[in-house]
Every structure is written in C-alpha cells, then in structure tokens.
Design an enzyme around this catalytic site. Sequence first.
Site, PDB file in Angstrom:
ATOM      1  N   SER A  24       0.725  -1.209  -0.037  1.00 49.15           N
ATOM      2  CA  SER A  24       0.083   0.140  -0.062  1.00 49.15           C
ATOM      3  C   SER A  24       0.717   1.509  -0.071  1.00 49.15           C
ATOM      4  O   SER A  24       0.404   2.590   0.206  1.00 49.15           O
ATOM      5  CB  SER A  24      -1.033  -0.081   1.172  1.00 49.15           C
ATOM      6  N   ASN A 109      -3.969  -2.068  12.837  1.00 52.23           N
ATOM      7  CA  ASN A 109      -5.155  -1.710  12.609  1.00 52.23           C
ATOM      8  C   ASN A 109      -5.703  -0.453  13.016  1.00 52.23           C
ATOM      9  O   ASN A 109      -6.020   0.401  12.497  1.00 52.23           O
ATOM     10  CB  ASN A 109      -6.069  -2.991  13.209  1.00 52.23           C
ATOM     11  N   HIS A 155     -36.505  21.805 -18.446  1.00 50.59           N
ATOM     12  CA  HIS A 155     -36.084  20.994 -19.562  1.00 50.59           C
ATOM     13  C   HIS A 155     -35.261  21.338 -20.565  1.00 50.59           C
ATOM     14  O   HIS A 155     -35.406  21.062 -21.808  1.00 50.59           O
ATOM     15  CB  HIS A 155     -37.447  20.460 -19.985  1.00 50.59           C
ATOM     16  N   SER A 276      -8.151  24.238 -30.968  1.00 47.31           N
ATOM     17  CA  SER A 276      -8.164  23.141 -31.724  1.00 47.31           C
ATOM     18  C   SER A 276      -6.529  22.939 -32.385  1.00 47.31           C
ATOM     19  O   SER A 276      -6.282  23.905 -32.581  1.00 47.31           O
ATOM     20  CB  SER A 276      -9.182  23.111 -32.794  1.00 47.31           C
ATOM     21  N   LYS A 282     -11.149  28.103 -33.046  1.00 51.63           N
ATOM     22  CA  LYS A 282     -11.653  27.464 -31.912  1.00 51.63           C
ATOM     23  C   LYS A 282     -11.252  27.873 -30.516  1.00 51.63           C
ATOM     24  O   LYS A 282     -10.091  28.101 -30.406  1.00 51.63           O
ATOM     25  CB  LYS A 282     -11.613  25.739 -31.823  1.00 51.63           C
ATOM     26  N   ASN A 284     -12.168  26.175 -26.741  1.00 51.43           N
ATOM     27  CA  ASN A 284     -13.084  25.373 -26.223  1.00 51.43           C
ATOM     28  C   ASN A 284     -13.114  25.244 -24.668  1.00 51.43           C
ATOM     29  O   ASN A 284     -12.028  25.731 -24.064  1.00 51.43           O
ATOM     30  CB  ASN A 284     -12.598  24.025 -26.655  1.00 51.43           C
ATOM     31  N   GLU A 289     -15.427  21.132 -19.127  1.00 51.41           N
ATOM     32  CA  GLU A 289     -15.586  19.769 -19.559  1.00 51.41           C
ATOM     33  C   GLU A 289     -14.997  18.684 -18.743  1.00 51.41           C
ATOM     34  O   GLU A 289     -15.415  17.554 -18.254  1.00 51.41           O
ATOM     35  CB  GLU A 289     -15.126  19.548 -21.102  1.00 51.41           C
ATOM     36  N   TYR A 316     -11.327  -6.569  11.119  1.00 52.94           N
ATOM     37  CA  TYR A 316     -10.527  -5.750  10.112  1.00 52.94           C
ATOM     38  C   TYR A 316     -10.212  -7.053   8.972  1.00 52.94           C
ATOM     39  O   TYR A 316     -10.185  -8.103   9.382  1.00 52.94           O
ATOM     40  CB  TYR A 316      -9.014  -5.507  10.729  1.00 52.94           C
ATOM     41  N   GLN A 321      -7.556  -2.155   2.750  1.00 55.66           N
ATOM     42  CA  GLN A 321      -6.504  -1.417   2.172  1.00 55.66           C
ATOM     43  C   GLN A 321      -6.874  -0.684   0.764  1.00 55.66           C
ATOM     44  O   GLN A 321      -6.252   0.236   0.625  1.00 55.66           O
ATOM     45  CB  GLN A 321      -5.300  -2.209   1.927  1.00 55.66           C
TER      46      GLN A 321
END
Length: 493
Positions: A24, A109, A155, A276, A282, A284, A289, A316, A321
């Site tokens: 880990s 633990n 809507h 772009s 462009k 963007n 996004e 545990y 982990q």
Amino acid sequence: MSDILRRGRLTSTPDEDMINFTSSMSADKWIFEADILVDMAHTVMLHEQGIIKEKDCSSILGGLLKIKEEGIGKLDHSYEDIHISLESRLIDIVGEDTGGRMHSGRSRNDEVATCIRIRLRDELLSLMEELIVLRMTLLEKASENTETLMPGFTHLQHAQPTTFAHHLVAHSDAIGRDIERIIGAFSRVNKCPLGSAAFASTGFDLDRERTRSLLGFDDLLGNSMDAVSTRDFLIESASAMANIMVNLSKMAEEIIIWSSSEFSFVELDDMYASTSSIMPQKKNPDSAELVRGKAGTVIGSLMALLSLCKALPLSYNRDLQEATPNMWRAVETTRSAVRITKGMIATMKINTESMAEKSVLGFTTATELADTLVRTAGIPFRTAHQIVGVLARGNGRPTLDEIDAVAQSILGESLSERGLTGDMVKEALDPVMNIRRRAITGGPAPDEVRRAIKVRQEEIKNTQSTIESLNRSVEDALNILFSVVEGYTGKEI
C-alpha cells in the site's frame, strides 16, 4: 533494514509480484506525516503510563523527528506498508531494544485507522475553506448582475425570465449545503480509534484519552472492534464529495452550453480554455468539460468504497487497504475541481446583451400574462392557462385584440370587458416587469436578490467562524504534542 514483521511466523519471502500486489506504499504517502504524529502521541503516552522508560521514550521521539526530517523517500518501499517501513527505519536508527518498544499495546489496525482520520480531517478542513471561496465568488458575481436579464429554463426549454444573479444564488445555496455536509462528516471523521489495537483492545494500561487529546480528536470511538473496522467515515466523506462534484458538474454543463455560439451568454477567460489542433478559430471550454468528466471519477470512488465495505465481516479485513486510494482520489479530484470552478466563474465574461435578447424568446412571459388575466379579469387560472396556451401558438407577443378573440371563443366574452387593458398586457409581456413582480422570498426581483445575497454573506461569516474554530482546535492540540516532544528531545518541531 530489519525484517521486523515476517521473521517470526513466516519463513519465506514474497517475490516481487506478490510485494507489488500487497503493498500500500503508493497510497501511504498521504499518511506519512500523520503516522509520525500517531507514533509520537502513542510513545509519549506509553512513557506517561509507565510502560516504557523515559530514556527509551526520548530516543524513540528523537528517531521519529529524524525520520520526519529525512522524508518518506528515505524509507524502504519494499515493505508492504508505511507503518512497518517507518518502524523498521526507527529500529535502524535507535536499535531494536529501544525502537522495538514503540508498538507496545498497538496494532497496525488502529494505527492506520487513526492516520487516515488525521489526514482526511485536514483535507476536509481545506475543502471547506475552498468551498467557502467558491460560494463567495458566486455571490460576488451575483451582486454584479442583479439587473442582468436572462432566460430561465426547465427541460432546457425557455421558461420564464429571470436574472443572472438569481441563477448564481441558486448555485451558491447548493454549495452552502455541501459545506454543511462536509462539516457534518468532519464531526464523525474526527474520532479517535487509537488504543483499540487489532480489535480486542490490549492488556496494557493505555490512556486512550491522552492520545485522543494530543492528536486533536474530539472524541473516542468507544468499541474497539468498530473502531478498527469501520470505514463508514470514508463512505460519508466520499458521498459528500460526490454530491459536490454533481453540483460542480451542473455548473460546468451550463458554462459549456452558455459558451456555445447558439447561446453566447458567457466567454471563459483564456486561462480556462483551449484551442483546436486543426481549427484555429476554436475556443473550447475544456476546464468545464473536465470538471464535468471528473465528477465521474469521484462518483466511481464512492461506488468502489461502497463495494469494498459491503458484506465484510467484523473486524479488520485486508480488503480495506483498497479503500484509501479511492478516498484520496476523491479528495484530490474534488478539491482541484472546486478551485478550477471558482477560477472559471471569477474570470468569465458575461454577455449581457445576448442574455437580455434571449430572455423573451419562446414566449417566456406567458406565465405572467396568464397571472395577469387571473388578477384583472377574475377568471380561473386553468382558464387563463388555456387562453394563453392557444396564444402561444403565435409569435409570443399577443395584442389585447388577439387575447379577446381567444377569450371570446373559450369564454364567450372578451376580457377587455372585465377590465383588461392594453397597458396591462404590455406590462405582462415586459421581462423586466415580470421579474420585479416576483419579489417574494426566493424570487428573482433585484431587491429580493440583493437581500438574499446579504443574508448568505452573513451565513458565510458564521461558517468561516466554525471552520476557524475546528482548525484552531486541531492546531492547539498538535502544538501541545509538539511541546511535549520537544521537552523529551530538546528539538523544536
């Protein structure tokens, strides 16, 4: 470094593939400093309880300070987790006869559960502060646009006129509830599991209240089995973050739509846009996004946490982990998205002319016209709804004569005979007058929105005081811990 974990019960060494599978360490970098704090508090308490000698306590604390100064890079990353790697490094520094005493009355633990809570509470406090800044930014932008007309939507169809300020205050209120949820989650995160050991506590005479106090926790987790095994605090925190990301994604979606030529309501600052690789014209809204897209990352982290914790028997299990990488992913993503959203809103250009022009498209004043028929002619709202619905088939700018003609066919009489005038119709079709009429609590009337903004700014001040108090409580406790450690080691932290 000493192989302090496997040398007793186990005789074989795992191969590289097994080490990588079980380790880990990549996620544990998040809790390196928290682990040192936990070790310090536990060591101080062990001495105060007469479990280890003062000399050993001082040596251990000095070794921990050295490890802190060296940083996580000095640790052996071949160990399966940071706790064993850190303890092994300590033993290399001060010797096993001294360093080997630090883990008395403790398990990984309860240690890892405590470390996660310490790091997560810090992240929650920082997230609260960032959300406050975002909310203030929304309200500041709203205060500049209380008279800025725009169409309101249901809507995604033009519905009624409103103001940009009214729209922004709506988002501000959602963020305000998000802050409340994070504060609520913090109260359940900031509880101390240390002293629960593996799950059945310990025969050592530990003072759990002392370590709780030194580490700045508000309370103890009372059952040792629950303390080491629960990850509900991660689920709750990730859930609150997923909700934040849903709210940010709504804002991002609107910014994306509003940036289009079809709407042309806003233009993002160049800092938050891209162009772009092939189309030079462009601009963007990539930042928006990505905020929208990263909402899926946080929602995915929440789903992973729920799936990991489902049906785990007490206490545990190693499955847990896998919980923390998902938590840290959610934290990192949410905090960055909050900051980026704040930046987009603070710097975007508002196209007030386009907003005003489109505020009446689609007969957005139809509801006010129906209401006017009810108020002046005394007809039922459903009848007015029918009359205006027929008129909506036209150009959205009906005259008194056209209204009377439809009323005649439906009611058998004209509404001008009931008191409706051309000026009343003209006023009903005016988007500015529409908005001014809606002055009840929560409405878009400029004076009401200004009042609402002031109320929310006061709310923010109160929330800031709460966050400052939470921060101060943790800082004061850790300063006491550092002072105690300095007393044993003679080294200022």
